[in-house]
Design a protein around this motif. Structure first.
Motif, PDB file in Angstrom:
ATOM      1  N   TYR A 179      30.822 -27.938   7.280  1.00 25.56           N
ATOM      2  CA  TYR A 179      30.020 -29.147   7.105  1.00 25.56           C
ATOM      3  C   TYR A 179      29.991 -29.574   5.635  1.00 25.56           C
ATOM      4  CZ  TYR A 179      28.217 -28.509  11.863  1.00 25.56           C
ATOM      5  OH  TYR A 179      28.090 -28.371  13.223  1.00 25.56           O
TER       6      TYR A 179
ATOM      7  N   GLY B 296      33.451 -30.984   5.074  1.00 25.67           N
ATOM      8  CA  GLY B 296      33.679 -32.132   5.946  1.00 25.67           C
ATOM      9  C   GLY B 296      34.922 -32.026   6.807  1.00 25.67           C
ATOM     10  N   GLU B 297      35.539 -30.838   6.867  1.00 23.82           N
ATOM     11  CA  GLU B 297      36.726 -30.686   7.703  1.00 23.82           C
ATOM     12  C   GLU B 297      36.906 -29.247   8.137  1.00 23.82           C
ATOM     13  OE1 GLU B 297      40.098 -31.923   5.404  1.00 23.82           O
ATOM     14  OE2 GLU B 297      40.212 -30.013   4.347  1.00 23.82           O
TER      15      GLU B 297
ATOM     16  N   ALA C  54      38.048 -33.844  10.836  1.00 20.67           N
ATOM     17  CA  ALA C  54      36.748 -34.117  10.239  1.00 20.67           C
ATOM     18  C   ALA C  54      35.659 -33.549  11.134  1.00 20.67           C
ATOM     19  CB  ALA C  54      36.556 -35.621  10.072  1.00 20.67           C
ATOM     20  N   VAL C  55      34.652 -32.921  10.523  1.00 22.61           N
ATOM     21  CA  VAL C  55      33.513 -32.393  11.268  1.00 22.61           C
ATOM     22  C   VAL C  55      32.229 -32.797  10.555  1.00 22.61           C
ATOM     23  CG1 VAL C  55      34.747 -30.420  12.253  1.00 22.61           C
ATOM     24  CG2 VAL C  55      33.592 -30.173  10.054  1.00 22.61           C
ATOM     25  N   GLY C  56      31.147 -32.788  11.292  1.00 23.76           N
ATOM     26  CA  GLY C  56      29.847 -33.102  10.728  1.00 23.76           C
ATOM     27  C   GLY C  56      28.770 -32.443  11.548  1.00 23.76           C
TER      28      GLY C  56
ATOM     29  N   SER D 149      34.259 -33.023  18.382  1.00 22.05           N
ATOM     30  CA  SER D 149      35.133 -33.553  17.324  1.00 22.05           C
ATOM     31  C   SER D 149      36.454 -34.077  17.854  1.00 22.05           C
ATOM     32  CB  SER D 149      35.411 -32.467  16.287  1.00 22.05           C
ATOM     33  OG  SER D 149      36.196 -31.419  16.858  1.00 22.05           O
TER      34      SER D 149
ATOM     35  N   GLU E  57      27.270 -39.982  18.211  1.00 21.69           N
ATOM     36  CA  GLU E  57      27.690 -39.412  16.932  1.00 21.69           C
ATOM     37  C   GLU E  57      28.975 -38.606  17.090  1.00 21.69           C
ATOM     38  OE1 GLU E  57      25.808 -36.781  13.236  1.00 21.69           O
ATOM     39  OE2 GLU E  57      24.669 -37.087  15.075  1.00 21.69           O
TER      40      GLU E  57
ATOM     41  N   LEU F 281      32.881 -39.479  15.525  1.00 20.16           N
ATOM     42  CA  LEU F 281      33.694 -38.524  14.772  1.00 20.16           C
ATOM     43  C   LEU F 281      35.023 -38.277  15.475  1.00 20.16           C
ATOM     44  CD1 LEU F 281      33.553 -36.891  12.200  1.00 20.16           C
ATOM     45  CD2 LEU F 281      32.558 -35.020  13.493  1.00 20.16           C
TER      46      LEU F 281
ATOM     47  N   ALA G 165      37.317 -41.129  14.770  1.00 21.71           N
ATOM     48  CA  ALA G 165      37.897 -41.034  13.433  1.00 21.71           C
ATOM     49  C   ALA G 165      39.043 -40.027  13.408  1.00 21.71           C
ATOM     50  CB  ALA G 165      36.820 -40.643  12.421  1.00 21.71           C
ATOM     51  N   ASN G 166      38.879 -38.905  14.105  1.00 22.92           N
ATOM     52  CA  ASN G 166      39.939 -37.898  14.137  1.00 22.92           C
ATOM     53  C   ASN G 166      41.148 -38.372  14.940  1.00 22.92           C
ATOM     54  OD1 ASN G 166      38.854 -35.797  12.535  1.00 22.92           O
ATOM     55  ND2 ASN G 166      37.509 -35.171  14.205  1.00 22.92           N
TER      56      ASN G 166
END
Length: 207
Positions: A3, A6-7, A16-18, A52, A76, A80, A83-84
């Protein structure tokens, strides 16, 4: 750490992870490898609870023209995953859905899932880093088997004849989940070990 940076690496990917998604882990590669082994070219695959997007993107980029649909109920998580998908160029259809609810009338050659499989008591004794990850992606309920039970119940209606159901499970859960699959009508239900020798994925065919 994932986290903070961010990856996270997963197979050949950097994703990318969050805080809104589970951090992809090496043991989940067991599920991906099993799916790649059994799926024919062009198979339609559903990734249940994509987070993710790690499983769906790995299958889309490594498989032979596999057609991926990935669902999650979390906006959420889907943002993400989107985006990936864009960053990797993977061809993955993303659908907001609470389990199979948004997939009426659709059937797939395989359903793959890494559902929450911890119980409340499991989480209390888990490694401290899990405290930073979304509880809904980790804890299924009092027994830890609630999400898996629902998947085994609902997935057959979304599988073509001969379709595969492949599920990641927690340590010690494999024998019980194999029994669930057999009771639901699956043939050839079995498990696969991860690199630590833990029975980490359970699967079988329906129809």
């Amino acid at each position: 750490m994932a986290y903070l940076t961010g990856e996270r690496a997963f197979r050949h990917l950097r994703l990318a992870v969050g805080p809104g998604v589970l951090v992809p882990r090496p043991e989940t590669e067991t599920l991906v490898e099993w799916a790649l082994e059994v799926l024919p070219p062009g198979a339609a695959v559903l990734d249940w609870g994509t987070g993710s997007g790690a499983i769906a993107i790995a299958l889309a980029t490594e498989g032979d023209a596999l057609r991926l649909t990935a669902v999650d109920r979390s906006p959420e998580a889907l943002a993400l995953a989107e985006a990936n998908v864009a960053a990797t160029g993977a061809d993955v259809e993303l659908v907001r859905s609470d389990g199979f609810a948004g997939l009426a009338g659709r059937a797939f050659d395989a359903v793959v899932a890494n559902p929450p499989y911890l119980s409340e008591s499991d989480l209390s004794g888990a490694p401290p880093e899990l405290a930073f990850e979304p509880r809904e992606a980790l804890v299924s309920g009092p027994t830890g088997l609630e999400a898996i039970t629902a998947i085994v119940r609902d997935a057959p209606a979304h599988l073509v004849p001969g379709g595969w159901l492949l599920i990641e499970v927690g340590a010690g859960q494999a024998p019980g989940v194999i029994g669930m699959l057999r009771d639901a009508g699956a043939t050839g239900a079995s498990s696969r070990d991860d690199l630590a020798g833990i029975a980490r994925a359970v699967g079988g065919r329906f129809g």
